[in-house]
Design a protein around this motif. Structure first.
Motif, PDB file in Angstrom:
ATOM      1  N   GLU A  78       0.821  -1.210   0.000  1.00  0.00           N
ATOM      2  CA  GLU A  78       0.000   0.000   0.000  1.00  0.00           C
ATOM      3  C   GLU A  78       0.852   1.256   0.000  1.00  0.00           C
ATOM      4  O   GLU A  78       0.548   2.234  -0.697  1.00  0.00           O
ATOM      5  CB  GLU A  78      -0.939  -0.009   1.210  1.00  0.00           C
ATOM      6  CG  GLU A  78      -1.916   1.157   1.237  1.00  0.00           C
ATOM      7  CD  GLU A  78      -3.017   0.973   2.261  1.00  0.00           C
ATOM      8  OE1 GLU A  78      -3.841   0.049   2.094  1.00  0.00           O
ATOM      9  OE2 GLU A  78      -3.050   1.746   3.243  1.00  0.00           O
ATOM     10  N   TRP A  79       1.954   1.237   0.783  1.00  0.00           N
ATOM     11  CA  TRP A  79       2.802   2.423   0.902  1.00  0.00           C
ATOM     12  C   TRP A  79       3.597   2.707  -0.369  1.00  0.00           C
ATOM     13  O   TRP A  79       4.123   3.814  -0.537  1.00  0.00           O
ATOM     14  CB  TRP A  79       3.761   2.293   2.081  1.00  0.00           C
ATOM     15  CG  TRP A  79       4.640   1.073   2.055  1.00  0.00           C
ATOM     16  CD1 TRP A  79       4.423  -0.110   2.697  1.00  0.00           C
ATOM     17  CD2 TRP A  79       5.871   0.904   1.345  1.00  0.00           C
ATOM     18  NE1 TRP A  79       5.433  -1.004   2.435  1.00  0.00           N
ATOM     19  CE2 TRP A  79       6.338  -0.403   1.612  1.00  0.00           C
ATOM     20  CE3 TRP A  79       6.630   1.727   0.514  1.00  0.00           C
ATOM     21  CZ2 TRP A  79       7.522  -0.906   1.068  1.00  0.00           C
ATOM     22  CZ3 TRP A  79       7.814   1.223  -0.027  1.00  0.00           C
ATOM     23  CH2 TRP A  79       8.244  -0.072   0.258  1.00  0.00           C
TER      24      TRP A  79
ATOM     25  N   PHE B 228       2.085   5.430  -7.231  1.00  0.00           N
ATOM     26  CA  PHE B 228       1.823   5.252  -8.661  1.00  0.00           C
ATOM     27  C   PHE B 228       0.378   5.626  -8.993  1.00  0.00           C
ATOM     28  O   PHE B 228       0.105   6.141 -10.080  1.00  0.00           O
ATOM     29  CB  PHE B 228       2.151   3.820  -9.074  1.00  0.00           C
ATOM     30  CG  PHE B 228       3.617   3.522  -8.954  1.00  0.00           C
ATOM     31  CD1 PHE B 228       4.504   3.934  -9.934  1.00  0.00           C
ATOM     32  CD2 PHE B 228       4.118   2.872  -7.838  1.00  0.00           C
ATOM     33  CE1 PHE B 228       5.867   3.699  -9.810  1.00  0.00           C
ATOM     34  CE2 PHE B 228       5.471   2.636  -7.702  1.00  0.00           C
ATOM     35  CZ  PHE B 228       6.355   3.050  -8.689  1.00  0.00           C
ATOM     36  N   VAL B 229      -0.538   5.394  -8.057  1.00  0.00           N
ATOM     37  CA  VAL B 229      -1.910   5.867  -8.245  1.00  0.00           C
ATOM     38  C   VAL B 229      -1.919   7.392  -8.268  1.00  0.00           C
ATOM     39  O   VAL B 229      -2.558   8.015  -9.127  1.00  0.00           O
ATOM     40  CB  VAL B 229      -2.832   5.329  -7.132  1.00  0.00           C
ATOM     41  CG1 VAL B 229      -4.246   5.901  -7.283  1.00  0.00           C
ATOM     42  CG2 VAL B 229      -2.878   3.800  -7.154  1.00  0.00           C
ATOM     43  N   LEU B 230      -1.184   8.014  -7.349  1.00  0.00           N
ATOM     44  CA  LEU B 230      -1.131   9.474  -7.286  1.00  0.00           C
ATOM     45  C   LEU B 230      -0.547  10.058  -8.574  1.00  0.00           C
ATOM     46  O   LEU B 230      -1.057  11.049  -9.110  1.00  0.00           O
ATOM     47  CB  LEU B 230      -0.291   9.902  -6.082  1.00  0.00           C
ATOM     48  CG  LEU B 230      -0.364  11.367  -5.655  1.00  0.00           C
ATOM     49  CD1 LEU B 230      -1.772  11.728  -5.199  1.00  0.00           C
ATOM     50  CD2 LEU B 230       0.638  11.641  -4.531  1.00  0.00           C
TER      51      LEU B 230
ATOM     52  N   VAL C  32      -4.473   4.828   1.400  1.00  0.00           N
ATOM     53  CA  VAL C  32      -5.520   3.843   1.092  1.00  0.00           C
ATOM     54  C   VAL C  32      -5.980   3.934  -0.355  1.00  0.00           C
ATOM     55  O   VAL C  32      -6.696   3.036  -0.826  1.00  0.00           O
ATOM     56  CB  VAL C  32      -6.737   3.972   2.040  1.00  0.00           C
ATOM     57  CG1 VAL C  32      -6.336   3.718   3.478  1.00  0.00           C
ATOM     58  CG2 VAL C  32      -7.425   5.324   1.883  1.00  0.00           C
ATOM     59  N   ILE C  33      -5.576   4.974  -1.082  1.00  0.00           N
ATOM     60  CA  ILE C  33      -5.959   5.032  -2.499  1.00  0.00           C
ATOM     61  C   ILE C  33      -5.384   3.847  -3.268  1.00  0.00           C
ATOM     62  O   ILE C  33      -5.893   3.507  -4.343  1.00  0.00           O
ATOM     63  CB  ILE C  33      -5.548   6.361  -3.165  1.00  0.00           C
ATOM     64  CG1 ILE C  33      -4.030   6.541  -3.188  1.00  0.00           C
ATOM     65  CG2 ILE C  33      -6.240   7.538  -2.494  1.00  0.00           C
ATOM     66  CD1 ILE C  33      -3.573   7.775  -3.973  1.00  0.00           C
ATOM     67  N   ALA C  34      -4.355   3.199  -2.726  1.00  0.00           N
ATOM     68  CA  ALA C  34      -3.840   1.983  -3.369  1.00  0.00           C
ATOM     69  C   ALA C  34      -4.907   0.899  -3.428  1.00  0.00           C
ATOM     70  O   ALA C  34      -4.893   0.046  -4.330  1.00  0.00           O
ATOM     71  CB  ALA C  34      -2.611   1.476  -2.622  1.00  0.00           C
TER      72      ALA C  34
END
Length: 422
Positions: free
Chosen positions: A193-194, A199-201, A383-385
């Motif tokens: 997650e960290w 990469f989502v961001l 948590v966006i992961a």
């Protein structure tokens, strides 16, 4: 009588001067979390610089306390009256300490030097509410790491510029079994997650999305954000070409897989570094996107030696040593992260690795960082992961994943606003 009076006055003046001199040389002990466990190789470099600083400032003794990245533990020490003078940590930890009013802002003269001499994204990343709260250290950005040997063997001369074109190439390079399951993926990421959250961001930026607006309101559930997440979920589901986890990441470093969504520290321990290069992650509909994070060194508000602590950090950050760069730059090279000042980028300590860092350095021009998110107190933003992993690993529908993550983030924002309104 007059002569005797002059003698007494001279003696008093002499004692005053001696007293001031003694006060200036009063022993100072700095307790510092330099940031790594005692077994880490970077401590050889750190301890050498500590010894050099102590030799230059004989009244100063520096205790390297190693690593402590738990804000709760540090706050317990501070409340208990045993605050360290300097702490090192990621921005989530530093934000927690900042919100607890446990840190002192960077002095203005040092802040101005950081803004002038560090890469802008590094200075921005340690800025909360318009003030620098730490000296930047340990910079990392996201990029696409490429095994050039594999591409050459496959006759591939260039990497597509856009994510959609890249996805087509990646599917051609993926090896499937007779059931259509992946044997060897074309693309990997560590899947934590960290790490995945960055990469989502970065993908958000590439698609013109964001997590919060200027008023701190969630802007997650938008077509742009969904497009960004879909770029990653479609890589992992249906006709996938990507795998997550340390196992696939290890196979990539061993030279078995062509592409990795990577950080600079991935280059540590690769099988043959001459096989690898880095480039920008292929662009989304709104251009390139990457994410940047760094750690920082901060001084605690309860430190009894704040001026001496800042003096030590200023020396680490700005003591330029010819072609060797700065002490902080040397430490960064030893750890395997990016130089975050221009003079460190040209130092001998990065000479053997800088060519492999090309994509990471280029990504600094397209990078976003989570400090603006953190400034609103959203320290669980990682948590966006789960927008990706809940769909890929747990089979949750994308709409449900967005609803779940939105609820988690919204709850946290409401908690922070309630605390700030008290």
């Amino acid at each position: 009588m007059k002569r005797a009076r002059y003698i007494v006055m001279a003696a008093v003046a002499l004692w005053a001067v001696l007293g001031l001199a003694a006060g200036a040389a009063e022993p100072v002990v700095l307790n510092v979390y330099m940031g790594w466990d005692s077994s880490h190789q970077v401590n050889q470099v750190i301890n050498a610089y500590i010894a050099e600083y102590e030799a230059l400032h004989p009244h100063v003794k520096i205790n390297n306390l190693g690593r402590q990245e738990s804000a709760d533990v540090l706050l317990t020490h501070i409340i208990g009256g045993v605050a360290p003078d300097i702490v090192k940590g990621g921005m989530t930890m530093l934000l927690t300490l900042h919100m607890a009013e446990a840190l002192t802002p960077v002095p203005e003269h040092i802040a101005q030097r950081i803004k002038a001499e560090f890469f802008p994204v590094a200075a921005d990343a340690v800025t909360i509410d318009g003030r620098l709260i730490a000296v930047p250290m340990e910079g990392n950005s996201t990029a696409l790491m490429v095994n050039q040997r594999i591409l050459s063997e496959k006759g591939i001369g260039r990497i597509p510029d856009t994510w959609n074109e890249f996805a087509q190439l990646a599917r051609r390079l993926t090896v499937y079994d007779s059931q259509g399951k992946i044997v060897t993926p074309a693309l990997v990421e560590a899947g934590q997650e960290w790490s995945l959250c960055y990469f989502v961001l970065g993908m958000f930026k590439a698609e013109g999305a964001g997590l919060l607006d200027d008023q701190g309101n969630l802007t997650l559930n938008t077509p742009e954000a969904r497009a960004a997440v879909q770029n990653l979920t479609t890589a992992l589901t249906g006709n996938p070409y990507m795998q997550l986890g340390w196992g696939p990441q290890g196979r990539f470093k061993n030279g078995e897989i062509p592409f990795g969504l990577a950080f600079p520290w991935w280059l540590n321990g690769v099988n043959d570094i001459s096989d690898f290069r880095t480039t920008l992650i292929p662009a989304g509909s709104q251009g390139y996107g990457s994410a940047f994070y760094n750690h920082g060194y901060a001084v605690t508000k309860d430190s009894k030696h704040q001026e001496e602590a800042w003096r030590f950090l200023e020396w680490l950050a700005f003591n330029k040593r010819g072609n060797e760069g700065t002490p902080l730059g040397h430490m960064a090279a030893k750890v395997g992260v990016l130089p975050i000042t221009r003079w460190d980028a040209s130092s001998v300590h990065f000479a053997s690795i800088l060519s492999a860092y090309g994509g990471f350095m280029d990504s600094l021009n397209h990078g976003v960082h989570p400090s603006t998110i953190l400034s609103w107190g959203l320290n669980n933003w990682t948590v966006i992961a789960r927008l990706v992993t809940d769909v890929a690993n747990r089979g949750i529908a994308p709409d449900t994943a967005f609803e779940n993550v939105t609820t988690i983030l919204k709850t946290r924002l409401e908690e922070i606003r309630a605390l700030r309104n008290k």
